[in-house]
Design a protein around this motif. Structure first.
Motif, mmCIF file in Angstrom:
data_model
loop_
_atom_site.group_PDB
_atom_site.id
_atom_site.type_symbol
_atom_site.label_atom_id
_atom_site.label_comp_id
_atom_site.label_asym_id
_atom_site.label_seq_id
_atom_site.Cartn_x
_atom_site.Cartn_y
_atom_site.Cartn_z
ATOM 1 N N ARG B 79 0.819 -1.280 0.113
ATOM 2 C CA ARG B 79 -0.071 0.003 -0.095
ATOM 3 C C ARG B 79 0.913 1.325 -0.022
ATOM 4 N NH1 ARG B 79 -5.132 2.364 2.095
ATOM 5 N NH2 ARG B 79 -4.513 4.564 2.554
ATOM 6 N N ASP B 80 1.871 1.285 0.718
ATOM 7 C CA ASP B 80 2.838 2.567 0.917
ATOM 8 C C ASP B 80 3.431 2.793 -0.652
ATOM 9 O OD1 ASP B 80 2.377 2.743 3.469
ATOM 10 O OD2 ASP B 80 4.536 2.294 4.105
ATOM 11 N N ALA B 81 3.844 1.776 -1.410
ATOM 12 C CA ALA B 81 4.188 1.866 -2.567
ATOM 13 C C ALA B 81 3.348 2.502 -3.526
ATOM 14 C CB ALA B 81 4.853 0.661 -3.280
ATOM 15 N N LEU B 82 2.055 2.003 -3.364
ATOM 16 C CA LEU B 82 1.110 2.392 -4.084
ATOM 17 C C LEU B 82 0.673 3.784 -4.034
ATOM 18 C CD1 LEU B 82 -1.507 1.574 -6.152
ATOM 19 C CD2 LEU B 82 -2.790 1.569 -3.835
ATOM 20 N N VAL B 83 0.536 4.257 -2.723
ATOM 21 C CA VAL B 83 0.314 5.672 -2.362
ATOM 22 C C VAL B 83 1.257 6.646 -2.851
ATOM 23 C CG1 VAL B 83 -0.286 7.388 -0.689
ATOM 24 C CG2 VAL B 83 -1.295 4.895 -0.841
ATOM 25 N N ALA B 84 2.503 6.142 -2.537
ATOM 26 C CA ALA B 84 3.830 7.129 -2.866
ATOM 27 C C ALA B 84 3.785 7.250 -4.209
ATOM 28 C CB ALA B 84 5.044 6.405 -2.487
ATOM 29 N N PHE B 85 3.715 6.166 -4.998
ATOM 30 C CA PHE B 85 3.775 6.394 -6.503
ATOM 31 C C PHE B 85 2.796 7.064 -7.014
ATOM 32 C CE2 PHE B 85 2.546 4.614 -10.742
ATOM 33 C CZ PHE B 85 3.879 4.554 -11.311
ATOM 34 N N ALA B 86 1.303 6.759 -6.591
ATOM 35 C CA ALA B 86 0.615 7.494 -7.204
ATOM 36 C C ALA B 86 0.524 9.262 -6.864
ATOM 37 C CB ALA B 86 -1.133 7.193 -6.389
ATOM 38 N N ASP B 87 1.025 9.460 -5.617
ATOM 39 C CA ASP B 87 1.237 10.885 -5.215
ATOM 40 C C ASP B 87 2.144 11.436 -6.128
ATOM 41 O OD1 ASP B 87 -0.985 10.804 -3.191
ATOM 42 O OD2 ASP B 87 0.540 10.533 -1.613
ATOM 43 N N ALA B 88 3.168 10.915 -6.225
ATOM 44 C CA ALA B 88 4.270 11.349 -7.111
ATOM 45 C C ALA B 88 3.570 11.718 -8.610
ATOM 46 C CB ALA B 88 5.552 10.267 -7.535
ATOM 47 N N TYR B 89 3.026 11.036 -8.879
ATOM 48 C CA TYR B 89 2.253 11.125 -10.241
ATOM 49 C C TYR B 89 1.346 12.292 -10.304
ATOM 50 C CZ TYR B 89 0.311 8.944 -14.642
ATOM 51 O OH TYR B 89 0.149 8.817 -15.916
ATOM 52 N N ARG B 90 0.693 12.241 -9.155
ATOM 53 C CA ARG B 90 -0.442 13.525 -9.259
ATOM 54 C C ARG B 90 0.415 14.837 -8.868
ATOM 55 N NH1 ARG B 90 -4.001 14.744 -4.428
ATOM 56 N NH2 ARG B 90 -5.556 16.229 -5.246
ATOM 57 N N GLY B 91 1.153 14.697 -8.127
ATOM 58 C CA GLY B 91 2.323 16.003 -7.571
ATOM 59 C C GLY B 91 2.752 16.382 -9.019
ATOM 60 N N TYR B 92 3.191 15.797 -9.454
ATOM 61 C CA TYR B 92 4.088 16.143 -11.057
ATOM 62 C C TYR B 92 2.998 16.805 -11.740
ATOM 63 C CZ TYR B 92 7.123 16.187 -14.985
ATOM 64 O OH TYR B 92 7.996 16.734 -16.010
ATOM 65 N N ALA B 93 2.070 16.163 -11.984
ATOM 66 C CA ALA B 93 1.019 16.978 -12.991
ATOM 67 C C ALA B 93 0.469 18.090 -12.390
ATOM 68 C CB ALA B 93 -0.153 15.873 -12.989
ATOM 69 N N LYS B 94 0.218 18.121 -10.935
ATOM 70 C CA LYS B 94 -0.287 19.644 -10.455
ATOM 71 C C LYS B 94 0.858 20.641 -10.624
ATOM 72 C CE LYS B 94 -3.156 19.594 -7.259
ATOM 73 N NZ LYS B 94 -4.187 19.232 -6.280
ATOM 74 N N GLN B 95 2.280 20.027 -10.419
ATOM 75 C CA GLN B 95 3.199 20.925 -10.495
ATOM 76 C C GLN B 95 3.811 21.331 -11.928
ATOM 77 O OE1 GLN B 95 6.683 19.685 -8.382
ATOM 78 N NE2 GLN B 95 8.013 21.368 -8.601
ATOM 79 N N HIS B 96 3.467 20.503 -12.983
ATOM 80 C CA HIS B 96 3.983 20.801 -14.026
ATOM 81 C C HIS B 96 2.806 20.307 -15.144
ATOM 82 C CE1 HIS B 96 8.043 21.799 -12.863
ATOM 83 N NE2 HIS B 96 8.131 20.650 -12.393
ATOM 84 N N PRO B 97 1.802 20.963 -15.294
ATOM 85 C CA PRO B 97 0.560 20.463 -16.016
ATOM 86 C C PRO B 97 1.037 20.492 -17.406
ATOM 87 C CG PRO B 97 0.417 23.043 -15.124
ATOM 88 C CD PRO B 97 1.634 22.202 -14.529
#
Lengths: 191, 191
Positions: B79-97
């Motif tokens: 679960r930790d990996a899933l969340v961290a991965f997903a957050d990295a993904y979403r974070g990048y999208a918000k930071q660099h649309p």
DNA sequence: ATGATTTGCCTAATTATATTAGGACGGATT
DNA sequence: AATCCGTCCTAATATAATTAGGCAAATCAT
């Protein structure tokens, strides 16, 4: 502005067909004029600008999609409704890739509010009635389903699945099965 | 073609920044030239055409995204990996649309194969190791996760959630929780 | 019927973008 | 010094978006 049956409709239809053929991103005023056999400036009697042309296709797509989804939902509930709705969505995207892409075109807030967009989330909520989710879980689930459907279809359309032999249809069935399971068995969190 | 540290890199960087500012769809050769203080034709010494300019940004985005995802995944599982991965993904999208949008730009098969694209699916597979899924379920799950992440982020970025008060962050957490649950408890079908 | 209106188009012209052709210039290499 | 290479430039063409202003057929009102 768009009078039913008028030339404006023909214009929108031509644009939608063109989008399906060459891709929504390549839809131009010029190309539509060419297809209609008229000069570019002639179109400005019917549309404000290129943006409106795209918005028209977007509105058409949202409506067509909502109509199909509504038909798919009729008389169904629970898992059946979920699958029928999702299939309608994916089927439309495959049959009308340009229109489907158009349906994601960013409309200004007012236009978006008056579009068939809201119907989509309402229908998604309707599906969820079969899953007994309390708010705000239901809202989260609406976003979840919308994202899952769109994401899968989007990846499939962009060819992301072509590298792996597994049939997209099979994965789609798996996804729907998993979504049904998750919505049915996942304990409400109401966080 | 792109030599590390060369002018080609600066060009790509400028294009990426511009895309983040004005949107990937509005990225043009002219705009990049303007930002670099040179004339349009000068850029053709570094790129083949507009398509390559976009492809460069796409490749950059895919790499940056893969790097972030890899960092997020390091030392985590389940679960930790899933969340961290997903957050990295979403974070990048918000930071660099703009870059994020670029990462969905359709590359020709060869370029795509040589890109960081494959790393993304490999990492998703790595996450799934924590969930013990047999093939072909694993492939289906890779597509499911990729679609779910992309779909949610895409809808969020396009403003689809603004109409409802519920925080996007909360829905995101709910989605990740649900995904983890589904992958963990859903019986393998191997259909 | 018939002049006014509306509708749908057109030509001319402007601006922005993409792209090709060919040349200038400075630094690096032989 | 002769030659390359990388970078940039001017000139020029084609496509696309858009504005301005005008013409004619269809429609309407009287």
């Amino acid at each position: 502005m768009a009078r039913a049956g008028g030339a404006g409709e023909r214009l929108t239809l031509a644009a939608a067909e063109l989008a399906d053929e060459i891709g929504f991103d390549r839809l131009t005023v010029s190309a539509v004029a060419r297809r209609l056999g008229v000069k570019d400036p002639s179109l400005y009697a019917h549309i404000e600008n290129a943006r409106e042309l795209k918005a028209r296709v977007a509105l058409l797509a949202l409506e067509e999609l909502a109509d199909r989804a509504a038909a798919a939902l009729a008389g169904r509930a629970g898992r059946d409704a979920l699958v029928a709705f999702a299939d309608a969505y994916r089927g439309y995207a495959k049959q009308h890739p340009g229109r489907y892409a158009a349906s994601r075109y960013e409309l200004d807030p007012q236009t978006a509010a008056a579009s068939a967009g809201p119907r989509h989330s309402e229908m998604t909520r309707a599906i969820l009635r079969g899953y007994d989710l309390p708010e705000p879980d239901q809202t989260d689930a609406v976003r979840f389903l919308g994202g899952a459907f769109h994401g899968f279809v989007s990846l499939e359309l962009s060819g992301s699945f072509r590298h792996t032999p597994r049939e997209a249809d099979a994965s789609w069935a798996w996804v729907l099965d998993t979504l049904d399971f998750a919505l049915r068995k996942h304990p409400a969190r109401t966080a």
